[in-house]
Enzyme design. Structure first.
Site, short mmCIF file in Angstrom:
data_model
loop_
_atom_site.label_atom_id
_atom_site.label_comp_id
_atom_site.label_asym_id
_atom_site.label_seq_id
_atom_site.Cartn_x
_atom_site.Cartn_y
_atom_site.Cartn_z
N PRO A 62 0.84 -1.20 0.00
CA PRO A 62 0.00 0.00 0.00
C PRO A 62 0.88 1.24 0.00
O PRO A 62 1.97 1.23 0.55
CB PRO A 62 -0.76 -0.10 1.31
CG PRO A 62 0.13 -0.90 2.19
CD PRO A 62 0.85 -1.86 1.30
N GLU A 63 0.41 2.27 -0.63
CA GLU A 63 1.13 3.54 -0.58
C GLU A 63 0.34 4.52 0.29
O GLU A 63 -0.73 4.19 0.79
CB GLU A 63 1.35 4.08 -2.00
CG GLU A 63 2.32 3.20 -2.78
CD GLU A 63 3.09 3.97 -3.84
OE1 GLU A 63 3.25 5.20 -3.69
OE2 GLU A 63 3.53 3.35 -4.82
#
Ligand SMILES: [Zn+2]
Length: 296
Positions: free
Chosen positions: A2-3
């Site tokens: 995930p960013e």
């Protein structure tokens, strides 16, 4: 992985069921995630109220009434699933979120039962996620957070700061933006997207956005604006929702369809008037996507 926009989306999904609520019961179904959970993990959470749920880079920080902070990281495959304890309530709550692995309860490693009536399961098949409890007073010294650069959406991240950090740097602009000590929470996708928006080549030397004295050039200002715009758009769209990171209400975000260069090798460049084709190259072991025509 995930960013930042995904993590922020998760934070916003958890906020209504965690903030102001008390941990009535906590289940630690195994002793370790990426690292062992603290021995007193359950005891330090049960009975405590969550005063606020914040974020620093890709860490979620739950501020507790006890003066502790619960640090949570999703790792590669971690996700939270929220359900209401009473099945009837769950049925009448379309906002209750699910994840594609939601039925694989074998990977529900930590479960929070909240006084809000929510049951929050942390599911993590690959177990690169982590949870840690630290005293708020010692948060400044926390090794996981200490070395992080400024938040890309905060005021501290501006052209002057970025230019100072890039001054004299012979590494690529891509590598500099990916460096968590320079700016925290930016990952491969949004670095590629920001560089395209700024029309700067990922291969350009980082030093070229600053003068010799370290003052910002126009490129630094353009790049900072592009980073902020890309992240804001992604958060507004609910995170990029790469398959593993559904929005907390279970709906896939739409931003993944809006990537301009990421994972679009061979496609036409979306910059108006540009006849370029998106290329993929490898930089420091990661894929970079860019347009060799309009990104200079
Ligand atoms: Zn182009």
């Amino acid at each position: 992985m995930p960013e930042l926009p995904e993590v922020e989306t998760v934070r916003r999904g958890l906020q209504p069921v965690m903030e102001g609520a008390r941990f009535t019961r906590v289940e630690a179904r195994r002793g370790d995630l990426r690292w062992p959970l603290p021995k007193d993990f359950v005891a330090r959470l049960e009975g405590k109220t969550v005063a606020g749920l914040g974020r620093r880079a890709k860490y979620l920080l739950a501020d507790l009434s006890s003066g502790d902070v619960l640090l949570m990281h999703l790792g590669m495959s971690g996700s939270f699933r929220v359900a209401q304890e009473r099945a009837q309530a769950a049925e009448s709550t379309p906002g209750g979120y699910y994840h594609e692995r939601s039925k694989d309860t074998a990977h529900d490693h930590v479960v929070f039962h909240m006084s809000s009536g929510a049951r929050i399961c942390f599911n993590d098949p690959r177990r690169f996620g982590s949870m840690k409890i630290v005293a708020r007073a010692k948060l400044d010294q926390e090794p996981l957070l200490r070395a992080l650069g400024p938040e890309p959406l905060g005021n501290e991240f501006d052209a002057a700061m970025l230019a100072r950090a890039c001054r004299g740097k012979m590494t690529s602009l891509k590598a500099a933006l990916s460096d968590q000590r320079i700016v925290a929470g930016l990952g491969n996708i949004y670095v590629c997207e920001a560089l395209h928006r700024a029309r700067l080549s990922p291969r350009r030397k980082a030093s070229t956005i600053a003068t010799r004295a370290g003052a910002p050039t126009e490129r630094a200002a353009t790049l900072v604006e592009a980073v902020k715009a890309v992240l804001k758009d992604a958060i507004a769209a609910g995170g990029s929702s790469l398959r593993d990171h559904r929005r907390t209400d279970g709906e896939l975000g739409l931003f993944q369809h809006n990537f301009r260069v990421y994972d679009r090798a061979g496609k036409r460049c979306p910059t108006p008037g540009c006849s370029g084709t998106i290329r993929r190259i490898v930089q420091t072991g990661r894929s970079t996507f860019f347009c060799p025509v309009c990104q200079k």
